[in-house]
Every structure is written in structure tokens, then in C-alpha cells.
Design a protein around this motif. Structure first.
Motif, PDB file in Angstrom:
ATOM      1  N   THR A 160       0.834  -1.214   0.000  1.00 23.64           N
ATOM      2  CA  THR A 160       0.000   0.000   0.000  1.00 23.64           C
ATOM      3  C   THR A 160       0.863   1.257   0.000  1.00 23.64           C
ATOM      4  OG1 THR A 160      -1.695  -1.173   1.260  1.00 23.64           O
ATOM      5  CG2 THR A 160      -1.876   1.223   1.193  1.00 23.64           C
ATOM      6  N   SER A 209       2.752   1.608  -3.296  1.00 19.12           N
ATOM      7  CA  SER A 209       1.802   2.029  -4.342  1.00 19.12           C
ATOM      8  C   SER A 209       1.446   3.502  -4.169  1.00 19.12           C
ATOM      9  CB  SER A 209       0.523   1.185  -4.270  1.00 19.12           C
ATOM     10  OG  SER A 209       0.820  -0.176  -4.401  1.00 19.12           O
ATOM     11  N   THR A 232       4.360   5.749  -5.197  1.00 19.80           N
ATOM     12  CA  THR A 232       4.551   5.669  -6.648  1.00 19.80           C
ATOM     13  C   THR A 232       3.486   6.503  -7.358  1.00 19.80           C
ATOM     14  OG1 THR A 232       5.434   3.428  -6.422  1.00 19.80           O
ATOM     15  CG2 THR A 232       4.739   4.101  -8.620  1.00 19.80           C
TER      16      THR A 232
END
Length: 791
Positions: A775, A778, A781
């Protein structure tokens, strides 16, 4: 220390082999010898960093005799000159601070070793030594004698293959096998099936589950026990301690349940926990490997080199397009990007980027010259032996000698949180366990284990490096190549920006050049063109391109005085060009334009006048920057273009002219004394000192191979108008880090609140833990890509 353990390596001592020396116990003569070597060389504090940090020295007996062969040694060396050789060795045993300390003090163990530097993540040591005082065979022998045998394979060096450690994959496989089979055998108990045959064989199946859990408990989870034990021995509390404690508690509790027939235990949860944690660890490792790959192979410097074509013409090509057998032209102050053979009669090469020694080495035709050297003096030609090793250039650029000592705030945040995190976590788990033990014993153990697992700060530790790694990659794709992640943080703090003028805010491509003075004939133009061929100054490069092609002539002597001009001696005469002060010709510069004066064979001829063309988007860039930053233009030229710049640039922009390189450095130092965070943007040649002095030094690259290790970043000239974007993006990168820290802490608070109230099973906690890491990764990113997409 336990007398049954070896003082050096920590292995159990077989009584018949025990050696007592200096009131210490050793398992073999090898360990005793290593201890003697360290004691005699005043290095016994090696043992202060960690108890029994060493390894038993191997018996090598002729194993490395091949290192007496000069041809083989030449293939292994990174660099080789008469007084200096450099080799990088892979040493698998490097594992702790003691290893780093002893390997960076090798010069105290063997005369001839000049310096050694450890790359801990890659388990490599880079050794610089004097070839006349020692040799590679002796160095490898010393490393083996002290328990640090290097892994040497010519295949590794010639083909670039790396030894892959698959231990984590094997552990993950074993944990998955155990977890899957235990789940399968536990189905009857899950569904409380009461068939006669199940009741009859319940005890057998439970002990079979116990047996299946052992490989996962002993082998797959071993890394956590080792890390926790080492941490406790050093008096530290790292995150492996609660994880190891949670696994051990679950195993003991489950064994007691089966032995006393209290139930089936939690072996399925324990193996699931180990499997999911190893999966998270593998994900983290792959993340770092990905970032490392991006850094080593995608961060090409946008520097070019001049290639000599078969017809004698010259072409600027990117460094990574160079191939074996190509013929290269290297000018004054240019970096030699590859190993090669000198074709020109002689050359003077400065290897200070590689060795730290600034004394130039003289080379003659046919000699080998190494990548990383800097050409001094007249232009030379060389033939390429190997294609460019981009990772080698990165290594030179990142050399510790050129690193700026700046605090890493994001690291200190992580370290501070981790420092208080583990003790607080242990305290919370103990208090919750004591509370629940009086209510429900089974729930108490679940709560204790779930707290230890769910609060693992893996996501917290991954936040800063992954965010900054991704930002480095994105900036590299946008043609700003930063030295390391620290530079992003420094960019976010900048409040003052200093620009060089020539070659930085002016472009080399569109300058109108006119000549004033006595007309130059064909012979004089030929002398001038050949004299300019060796110079790398932006004005010299423009003038060289402006003069029509001429027949090439050999330059006997070449000298370039930074910030002043060029003197060249040819067969047919001498050429002197540069500022009026350099030529000692005080012509009145009525229009105060940028001029390069020319003197041939002692006679003043005239001057070339440069009507500078400023970079596209300069006015808009300065307008955007002026809202948030103090702006300065710092130039070595006269103030002939002051009025033009005052009209173009925002009110309040400081314009400072007639600055020598040392004055530029002093100007930036004065700004820093006022508490300013200064970013210097220059062309990398005249500005090397100022780039090094500034908090952030960015070198503009425009098809010129002037490599400045003092700079923190290289910006492709085509991206000059995006400087405001890069500064804003660096601020957003730091914002992303703080946001992800908050997200990670929020996850921990929510997870702990469920765990403390007994509403979270250990197996669920184990699944949530790698999911939290995914999580966070992500999130950073997506956020860094979103910020990059903003105009």
C-alpha cells in the motif's frame, strides 16, 4: 564470552582442538593467527563492535597462484598505473560493522595498500594499492588469512555476471510448503468434524502438523532469530526482536496445546505468518533491486564525446554509443570515458577523479589510458578498447571524495521513530498480554502475537528510500541526472539560485558572431582553428564551429587559463586568444559586448564579437522563479549586456559581472554565511569551485564532455526551461514522504487498536503486514507520478 565458544569466530570449540592464547579460547590455529595479526597491528578493537565477528580462515594452499599471472591480474583491475592500482573484490563474509572497520583499515595490516573502501550493500571492497610495494596475490592472501576470502571468477569480470543469493527464495518455498500442508491437515478441526476415524487419529495428525511446522520454524524464520540475537548482543532493540519473539511464543504455545491436549495450537498461523513476512521481505528486496538497476543502467549522463570518422571529420556522439575500435578526440579538461590506447604522440592525464592524486601522468603513443582520467593540455586522439561502463562513471561521480557532508533528515526521522518504536511496541504487547491473561488465556496469546506482528514498521522504513528512488528515476527520464537521493532533499530547501551567464543562460547554438579588426587570411584562420580545437570553453566551441573547415595541423604546446584564454604553439606560429587583459591589449570596448581577442605570432589582429542568444524560455523561467527564490546572475564576462538582462529579467535579479572562478566561489560562500541555501547552475568548466561550494550544484550539459564530480546533478541543456518544475517537484517529493509517514503511522494505530482489543488474529496480522508495505509503495509511486504529471 562463553569459553566453549571461539573468541574470534564464535563457533563451538571441540575440546581436543582447543587453543588457549592470551587468556582467550580459539577453535583452531587460523582463528588464533587472525587474533595475533590484529593484536600486533593495534587492531584488537575489531572485537569491540561485536562479539566473535570473524570467520574461520580458509586453507587456500595455492588456490590463488593464478594471481601471479600479469595478464589475468590486468583483467581484474579497475585501474592500473605505475604507482597506483585499484581492484574491486566481492567478499561474501561482509556482514557487520566489524567487517567494515577491519576492511577499511587494511593499510595498517599490509604495507603497499593505500586505501580501502567497503560497499556494504554489494559486499564489495575497493582496494587502492602501490603495485611496486605489494601485489594482488598478497592482498588476497591477507584477506583469506583474516577470514575474508574474496570470490574471484574471471567469468564474473568479463561477462558482468553476479552470484545470485537464492536463500530467501528457498526459505519462502519451505514456509509455503509447510503452511499449505498444515492448512490441509487442519480442515477437520476447522469445521469441527466429529467422525470416528478423525477422533481416533486426531493426536497423530496434530503431531504430524507439529513435525511439518519445524522446517518453517527452524529454517525459514532463522534470519529473524539471528538478527534479533545480534541486535541484543550489541544492546540494541531492532524490529526483528518483536517478530522473533512473536514466532517463538506462538510455537511454544502451540506445542503446549498439543502436548496437554488443549487444542490443535496455532501452527497454521505461525507458518502463515512466516510465509507472508518472507513474502513482504522478498517484495522489499525486489524493490531495492529495481531501484538499484534503474540507477546503474538508466541514469546515463547526457555527456557526449567527439568521435573521429574514417574520412577525418568529427561527430559528437553520446558516451554509451561508443564501441570498441572507435577513434575519439579528447580536448583539454575532458573526461576520458573509456579504456583505450593513445594514438597521439604524448598526453598528460590527471587521474585525481580515480585515485585522489592530482599529479598528472605523462603518456606516450601506444600506452594504455584508463577511463576516468582528465586530459590536460593539447587535444589528443585515442582508440577505444572497451565500450563505456556507465556504472563505472556513476561510481566515479559518487566517489566519497566529492560527496558533500549534508544531514539526511528523512533518515533521521526513520531512525528516531525506529529507536522508540520497538521498546514502545514491546511494552504495549506485555501490558496487553497481562491484561488479557486474567480474562482469556487463548486471547491473551493471540493479542500478544498480533501486536508484535501488525506493528512491524517495514512500510515506515521503506517510505523514504522508495519515494526518493522513484523521484530519481522520474527526474532521470526528464533529463536531470542527480548524484543521489540526498540532492532531492537539498533541492527542496533551496532559497537562492545563482546562474552563470556564458553557456548557461546563453545557448551555444544560435549565437551571431562578427569579426572586428584586421582581416585574417587563410593561413591565420588555419592556425586559429587548430588552436581552438583543443579548448572546451563555450565561446571557444562556438568560434571553432563558426570558422570554416581547415587543414589539420599539430599543436606542439597548448595552455588554457580558466576564465582568461588560450595559448597554443604550432609549427607555423603561435596563437593567443581570450580577454583583452590576457592578451595585455587594452582596446577600448565601447559597446561592452562579449569579445574574444586574437593575437597571432605576437601581433594583435582583432576580436570576435558575440551577440549572445539567450535560451528559449529564459524570461518565463525567471518570472516563475522570482516569486519564491532570490535570483543572481554571476558572470566572468564584462557588463556589456547588463541593460539587455535588466530588461529581460525580473526586477530584483542581481547581476554581477567580471567575476573570476575564485570570486564566484567566494560570492556563494558569502551568501551561505547569510544563512542562504544556494543552488548554483553553471557549465561545469569555469564554475567547478562554485558548484562544489554551493548547497546544490547543477551542471548544464550541451554536447560537451566536461565532467565535474563536484556537481550534484547534470541537466541536459534542452530541459533548462524546466528548472522551476524540478524545484517544485523536489518539494512535492518531500511532501509525499511526510504523507506516507502519516499513512504508515495511521495504519499502525488502526491495526494496534484492533490487536489490543483481541479482534485481530495473528494470521490476519501477518497478511496485513506485507499488504501495508504494498500500500505504501503504491501510494508513493502514484503520488510521485501524479506530481510529475503536473505542469
Amino acid at each position: 564470552m562463553n569459553p566453549s565458544q571461539c573468541f574470534h569466530c564464535g563457533n563451538e570449540i571441540v575440546k581436543k582442538d582447543e587453543i588457549l592464547f592470551d587468556d582467550r579460547h580459539f577453535c583452531c590455529n587460523g582463528c588464533k593467527t587472525v587474533y595475533e595479526i590484529f593484536s600486533q597491528n593495534d587492531l584488537s578493537c575489531y572485537y569491540d563492535f561485536q562479539a566473535a565477528p570473524g570467520a574461520t580462515p580458509p586453507d587456500i594452499k595455492g588456490k590463488y597462484d593464478f594471481l601471479a599471472n600479469e595478464e589475468i591480474v590486468t583483467k581484474l583491475l579497475d585501474f592500473q598505473e605505475s604507482a597506483t592500482a585499484i581492484v574491486s573484490l566481492y567478499i561474501p563474509h561482509i556482514h557487520c560493522s566489524s567487517c567494515i572497520w577491519i576492511l577499511e583499515n587494511l593499510q595498517r595490516l599490509q604495507p603497499g595498500i593505500i586505501a580501502s573502501q567497503v560497499n556494504f550493500p554489494n559486499k564489495k571492497v575497493r582496494i587502492t594499492y602501490h603495485p611496486e610495494k605489494t601485489n594482488l596475490k598478497e592482498i588476497v592472501g591477507l584477506l583469506c588469512a583474516i577470514g575474508y576470502e574474496p570470490y574471484i571468477s574471471l567469468e564474473n569480470y568479463t561477462e558482468g555476471k553476479k552470484k545470485v543469493d537464492r536463500t530467501l527464495i528457498y526459505k519462502l518455498g519451505v514456509a509455503f510448503f509447510c503452511f499449505g500442508n498444515i492448512m490441509l491437515l487442519s480442515f477437520p478441526e476447522y469445521f469441527e468434524v466429529g467422525e470416528f476415524w478423525i477422533e481416533q487419529y486426531k493426536g497423530f495428525f496434530r503431531w504430524l502438523i507439529f513435525a511439518l511446522s519445524l522446517p518453517a520454524f527452524v529454517y525459514s524464520a532463522s534470519g529473524y532469530y539471528v538478527a534479533a540475537w545480534k541486535s541484543m548482543k550489541q544492546g540494541l532493540l531492532n524490529i526483528e526482536i518483536p517478530i522473533a519473539l512473536g514466532i517463538v511464543v506462538m510455537f511454544i504455545r502451540s506445542t503446549v496445546d498439543i502436548a496437554f491436549d488443549y487444542g490443535q495450537g496455532f501452527f497454521d498461523s505461525m507458518c502463515g505468518l512466516i510465509f507472508f513476512m518472507l513474502l513482504g521481505k522478498l517484495f522489499q528486496q525486489k524493490t531495492y533491486d529495481f531501484l538499484s538497476f534503474e540507477r546503474d543502467y538508466k541514469s546515463y549522463f547526457p555527456i557526449a564525446i567527439t568521435k573521429v570518422l574514417p574520412d577525418g571529420s568529427e561527430e559528437a556522439v553520446q558516451v554509451y554509443d561508443i564501441k570498441k575500435g572507435d577513434r575519439l578526440l579528447i580536448r583539454n579538461q575532458e573526461l576520458i570515458p573509456v579504456d583505450g590506447i593513445l594514438i597521439s604522440e604524448k598526453a598528460s592525464v590527471d587521474y585525481s577523479f580515480v585515485t585522489g592524486e592530482a599529479v598528472p601522468i605523462e603518456k606516450k603513443s601506444g600506452d594504455k589510458i584508463f577511463a576516468g582520467g582528465k586530459q590536460l593540455g593539447k587535444v589528443i586522439e585515442m582508440e577505444v578498447l572497451f565500450s563505456v561502463s556507465q556504472s563505472y562513471l556513476t561510481q566515479l561521480w559518487s566517489n566519497d571524495v566529492f560527496q558533500k557532508r549534508v544531514a539526511q533528515k528523512h533518515k533521521s526521522i526513520t531512525d528516531k521513530i525506529s529507536h522508540y518504536f520497538t521498546p514502545a511496541l514491546l511494552l504495549l504487547s506485555v501490558v496487553a498480554f497481562i491484561y488479557w491473561i486474567f480474562i482469556d488465556v487463548s486471547t491473551a496469546f493471540n493479542v500478544f502475537t498480533a501486536i508484535l506482528i501488525v506493528a512491524c514498521p517495514c512500510a515506515l522504513a521503506l517510505t523514504a528510500p522508495f519515494t526518493l528512488g522513484n523521484v530519481l528515476r522520474i527526474m532521470g527520464n526528464r533529463k536531470l541526472y542527480l548524484k543521489n537521493a540526498i540532492v532531492i532533499e537539498q533541492l527542496a530547501k533551496v532559497d537562492t539560485i545563482v546562474f552563470d551567464k556564458t553557456g548557461t543562460i546563453t545557448t551555444n547554438k544560435k549565437t551571431a558572431i562578427t569579426y572586428e579588426g584586421e582581416a585574417l587570411n587563410e593561413f591565420e584562420l588555419r592556425l586559429l582553428k587548430n588552436a581552438l580545437r583543443g579548448s572546451n570553453h563555450p565561446l571557444s566551441r562556438r568560434l571553432y564551429d563558426f570558422i570554416p573547415p581547415q587543414e589539420k595541423q599539430e599543436v606542439k604546446h597548448f595552455e588554457e587559463v580558466i576564465g582568461k584564454g588560450v595559448f597554443a604553439e604550432l609549427e607555423a606560429g603561435t596563437v593567443k586568444l581570450g580577454s583583452s587583459q590576457f592578451l595585455q591589449h587594452m582596446s577600448e570596448n565601447t559597446h561592452k559586448k562579449t569579445k574574444v581577442h586574437v593575437e597571432i605570432s605576437g601581433v594583435y589582429k582583432g576580436s570576435y564579437v558575440f551577440n549572445n542568444q539567450y535560451r528559449q524560455g529564459l524570461e518565463q523561467l525567471f518570472e516563475a522563479l522570482a516569486k519564491k527564490y532570490q535570483l543572481v546572475v554571476l558572470s566572468g564576462d564584462n557588463d556589456g549586456e547588463r541593460r539587455i538582462l535588466e530588461k529581460m529579467l525580473p526586477t530584483g535579479t542581481q547581476l554581477v559581472f567580471n567575476q573570476k572562478p575564485e570570486q564566484k566561489l567566494a560570492y556563494i560562500d558569502a551568501l551561505q554565511q547569510q544563512g542562504k541555501n544556494v543552488m548554483m547552475i553553471g557549465d561545469g568548466l569555469n564554475d567547478a569551485g562554485a558548484l562544489a561550494q554551493s548547497n546544490v550544484g547543477i551542471s548544464i550539459s550541451e554536447n560537451v564532455n566536461v565532467f565535474s564530480p563536484a556537481c550534484d546533478g547534470i541537466l541536459d541543456a534542452s530541459q533548462f526551461h524546466k528548472i522551476a518544475f524540478f524545484l517544485k517537484y523536489s518539494k512535492n517529493a518531500m511532501l509525499t514522504i511526510y504523507m506516507s509517514f502519516g499513512l504508515s503511522l495511521l495504519y499502525n494505530v488502526v491495526g494496534l487498536s484492533y490487536a489490543v482489543t483481541g479482534n485481530l488474529l495473528p494470521i490476519v496480522a501477518a497478511i496485513i503486514m506485507p499488504l501495508s508495505t504494498i500500500t505504501i509503495v503504491s501510494f508513493v509511486t502514484v503520488m510521485s507520478n501524479l506530481f510529475a504529471a503536473k505542469k
